[in-house]
Design a protein around this motif. Sequence first.
Motif, PDB file in Angstrom:
ATOM      1  N   ILE A 123       0.853  -1.220   0.067  1.00  0.00           N
ATOM      2  CA  ILE A 123       0.090   0.022   0.137  1.00  0.00           C
ATOM      3  C   ILE A 123       0.870   1.305  -0.131  1.00  0.00           C
ATOM      4  O   ILE A 123       0.738   2.194  -0.730  1.00  0.00           O
ATOM      5  N   LEU A 124       1.776   1.274   0.857  1.00  0.00           N
ATOM      6  CA  LEU A 124       2.720   2.392   0.917  1.00  0.00           C
ATOM      7  C   LEU A 124       3.367   2.608  -0.511  1.00  0.00           C
ATOM      8  O   LEU A 124       3.541   3.848  -0.933  1.00  0.00           O
ATOM      9  N   ALA A 125       4.029   1.696  -1.022  1.00  0.00           N
ATOM     10  CA  ALA A 125       4.494   1.873  -2.260  1.00  0.00           C
ATOM     11  C   ALA A 125       3.740   2.365  -3.357  1.00  0.00           C
ATOM     12  O   ALA A 125       4.119   3.371  -4.273  1.00  0.00           O
ATOM     13  N   ASP A 126       2.386   1.906  -3.608  1.00  0.00           N
ATOM     14  CA  ASP A 126       1.393   2.235  -4.480  1.00  0.00           C
ATOM     15  C   ASP A 126       1.060   3.725  -4.012  1.00  0.00           C
ATOM     16  O   ASP A 126       0.994   4.459  -5.026  1.00  0.00           O
ATOM     17  N   ARG A 129       3.841   6.067  -4.911  1.00  0.00           N
ATOM     18  CA  ARG A 129       4.133   6.371  -6.308  1.00  0.00           C
ATOM     19  C   ARG A 129       2.731   7.090  -7.131  1.00  0.00           C
ATOM     20  O   ARG A 129       3.048   7.535  -7.950  1.00  0.00           O
ATOM     21  N   ALA A 130       1.569   6.899  -6.472  1.00  0.00           N
ATOM     22  CA  ALA A 130       0.490   7.701  -6.913  1.00  0.00           C
ATOM     23  C   ALA A 130       0.209   8.953  -6.342  1.00  0.00           C
ATOM     24  O   ALA A 130      -0.665   9.599  -6.822  1.00  0.00           O
ATOM     25  N   GLY A 131       1.024   9.517  -5.176  1.00  0.00           N
ATOM     26  CA  GLY A 131       1.063  10.744  -4.916  1.00  0.00           C
ATOM     27  C   GLY A 131      -0.280  10.951  -3.738  1.00  0.00           C
ATOM     28  O   GLY A 131      -0.695  11.898  -3.460  1.00  0.00           O
ATOM     29  N   GLN A 132      -0.433   9.663  -3.063  1.00  0.00           N
ATOM     30  CA  GLN A 132      -1.737   9.574  -2.222  1.00  0.00           C
ATOM     31  C   GLN A 132      -1.148   9.837  -0.825  1.00  0.00           C
ATOM     32  O   GLN A 132      -1.262   8.759   0.009  1.00  0.00           O
ATOM     33  N   ARG A 174      -5.098  15.600   5.444  1.00  0.00           N
ATOM     34  CA  ARG A 174      -5.542  14.604   6.311  1.00  0.00           C
ATOM     35  C   ARG A 174      -4.599  13.306   6.427  1.00  0.00           C
ATOM     36  O   ARG A 174      -4.711  12.213   6.883  1.00  0.00           O
ATOM     37  N   ALA A 175      -3.189  13.667   5.728  1.00  0.00           N
ATOM     38  CA  ALA A 175      -2.091  12.569   5.962  1.00  0.00           C
ATOM     39  C   ALA A 175      -1.868  12.247   7.231  1.00  0.00           C
ATOM     40  O   ALA A 175      -1.424  10.943   7.466  1.00  0.00           O
TER      41      ALA A 175
END
Length: 181
Positions: A123-126, A129-132, A174-175
């Motif tokens: 999840i962290l990697a994705d 990568r997606a800037g989420q 909200r991070a």
Amino acid sequence: RDCVDLAARLDAPGAGRMARRWLGYALLSQGRAAEANATYEALRREAEAAGDSREEAYARLGLGYQALGRGDLTAAREHYERAVALFDAVGEHAISLDAQVGLARTLGAAGHYVEMSRLYERILADAERAGQARIVGYALNNLGSYEYQAGDPGRAVAYWNRALDTKRAGGDPRALVTPTA
């Protein structure tokens, strides 16, 4: 409720399903869990019957959240896994990450820590990568909570510091959230 009714009057079932999704979310936000659950279950049935994978995914996301909250880990896992598959199938990869966080929380609650940790790392990697940043914050905070509960406050602090760095980097406000493990 007005939008659900309006969609029915206009014979617009797709809009009605979307309105039902937001009704479920509003009910959850008001703490009306039983009504939200019934709304999400009705949405799931309607979406499945219509072949509306996107709205079924949202229904299952809500149902998974509800099941996790009441401790029904088997149902939570089933709903979250199905939501992830459906979101990915319809190209909703960003919201799939939310479902994956729910699944990781469920795995942790069930004591499947290795599987949970692997999922959080993916999840962290994705998400990075997606800037989420919001998802990065959730994952880091939850990993920190699990490490703290497992008796490794040093690893917990490392995860929480990474979450703080994400917040300081100007990401999504909200991070940085309260740990929700």
